[in-house]
Design a protein around this motif. Sequence first.
Motif, PDB file in Angstrom:
ATOM      1  N   PHE A   1      38.895 -34.113  -6.148  1.00  0.00           N
ATOM      2  CA  PHE A   1      39.840 -34.799  -7.029  1.00  0.00           C
ATOM      3  C   PHE A   1      40.008 -36.267  -6.627  1.00  0.00           C
ATOM      4  O   PHE A   1      40.185 -37.140  -7.475  1.00  0.00           O
ATOM      5  N   HIS A   2      39.969 -36.553  -5.312  1.00  0.00           N
ATOM      6  CA  HIS A   2      40.083 -37.939  -4.869  1.00  0.00           C
ATOM      7  C   HIS A   2      38.938 -38.782  -5.440  1.00  0.00           C
ATOM      8  O   HIS A   2      39.144 -39.888  -5.934  1.00  0.00           O
TER       9      HIS A   2
ATOM     10  N   PHE B   1      37.136 -38.004  -8.075  1.00  0.00           N
ATOM     11  CA  PHE B   1      37.310 -37.956  -9.528  1.00  0.00           C
ATOM     12  C   PHE B   1      38.321 -39.004  -9.981  1.00  0.00           C
ATOM     13  O   PHE B   1      38.059 -39.787 -10.904  1.00  0.00           O
ATOM     14  N   ILE B   2      39.474 -39.043  -9.333  1.00  0.00           N
ATOM     15  CA  ILE B   2      40.532 -39.987  -9.710  1.00  0.00           C
ATOM     16  C   ILE B   2      40.072 -41.427  -9.501  1.00  0.00           C
ATOM     17  O   ILE B   2      40.287 -42.291 -10.356  1.00  0.00           O
TER      18      ILE B   2
ATOM     19  N   SER C   1      40.852 -30.531  -3.939  1.00  0.00           N
ATOM     20  CA  SER C   1      41.557 -31.805  -3.810  1.00  0.00           C
ATOM     21  C   SER C   1      40.674 -32.932  -3.279  1.00  0.00           C
ATOM     22  O   SER C   1      40.825 -34.092  -3.674  1.00  0.00           O
TER      23      SER C   1
ATOM     24  N   VAL D   1      45.321 -34.505 -13.462  1.00  0.00           N
ATOM     25  CA  VAL D   1      44.680 -34.216 -12.180  1.00  0.00           C
ATOM     26  C   VAL D   1      45.572 -34.676 -11.030  1.00  0.00           C
ATOM     27  O   VAL D   1      45.713 -33.986 -10.020  1.00  0.00           O
ATOM     28  N   THR D   2      46.205 -35.837 -11.179  1.00  0.00           N
ATOM     29  CA  THR D   2      47.091 -36.341 -10.129  1.00  0.00           C
ATOM     30  C   THR D   2      48.273 -35.396  -9.913  1.00  0.00           C
ATOM     31  O   THR D   2      48.736 -35.221  -8.780  1.00  0.00           O
TER      32      THR D   2
ATOM     33  N   ARG E   1      48.157 -32.337  -9.889  1.00  0.00           N
ATOM     34  CA  ARG E   1      47.698 -31.130  -9.218  1.00  0.00           C
ATOM     35  C   ARG E   1      47.110 -31.381  -7.819  1.00  0.00           C
ATOM     36  O   ARG E   1      47.026 -30.456  -7.017  1.00  0.00           O
ATOM     37  N   ILE E   2      46.728 -32.622  -7.531  1.00  0.00           N
ATOM     38  CA  ILE E   2      46.064 -32.886  -6.251  1.00  0.00           C
ATOM     39  C   ILE E   2      47.013 -32.599  -5.082  1.00  0.00           C
ATOM     40  O   ILE E   2      48.190 -32.962  -5.113  1.00  0.00           O
TER      41      ILE E   2
ATOM     42  N   HIS F   1      31.183 -35.027 -13.080  1.00  0.00           N
ATOM     43  CA  HIS F   1      32.474 -34.515 -13.554  1.00  0.00           C
ATOM     44  C   HIS F   1      32.283 -33.326 -14.487  1.00  0.00           C
ATOM     45  O   HIS F   1      33.052 -32.359 -14.448  1.00  0.00           O
TER      46      HIS F   1
END
Length: 288
Positions: A110-111, A113-114, A107, A94-95, A97-98, A198
């Motif tokens: 994604f923040h 999510f990460i 994105s 994921v990182t 691709r962000i 998620h």
Amino acid sequence: MVSVLIDQNDRFLDILERLSSKSVEDYYNPYKLFEWPDQLPENMWWMSPELTTTHGTAAAEKLTQEQLYALSRYESINFYSLNVHGIRELLIEVTKRIHTSGFETPSEFFHHFIGEENEHMWFFAEFCLRYGKKIYRQPVGASVEIPRSDVESLLVFARILIFEELVDHFNSKMAQDTRLHETIRAINRIHHQDESRHIAFGRELVSALFAEVKKNSTEQELADVAAYIKRYMTYSFESLFNPQVYRDAGVEKPQELRRELLQAPTREQFERNVFRKTTKFLEKAGII
């Protein structure tokens, strides 16, 4: 590409916005949330017995209650170790691709999510190191290498979804199991809360990616995708059967026990139960 797919889907955009808002509303500080007792009682279940690899097998009938407790203890450490390894892999993907071309729209999510997954990895590792004094090594064959191709993102996010759904099957059951210590119930409960978001995102994304792949793929290429995903599901399930767990629990021939359990009549139903929701989703989407 991913952003284009999402931007053309009002339903997906709405879900993405709601999930991001929910992440903010449900935010917690894991470093302050959990109470970590110095030790957990050994003469009790550390994993719901129905979720252990020996449950309902002939092998279990040969073991004493103390041995079954010990197996549940080490199987729980293995389960949380698998979480550590699985989260590390999904964070890497994921990182990568962000905030890159094609991933602009997801994105922001994604923040969240990460951040959440990083915290999950911390508390699973903390449990392993406090109460098991180690993190089990990643199983051999863990890569199940993702082919670099036009379907790479589909396979990446399908893997993430499969991993999360397997874990959530265990989390949702152990969170409510009063036979388990409250510390164990708590980490499963909080993880289930986050994974619900998620998984909702992952299903939408995998569906959209597959619809796009399907437009430009031959029947053979789609069959290859299905075969890959089935292999990864099998690998993920079989990683629960760790011979080192059986060795640590005092089993004399751990490799033989692993082979016996993987060939046991109960194995097929156990695997179906673990992936019941996952399989239903993948079949409905036409992926397998």
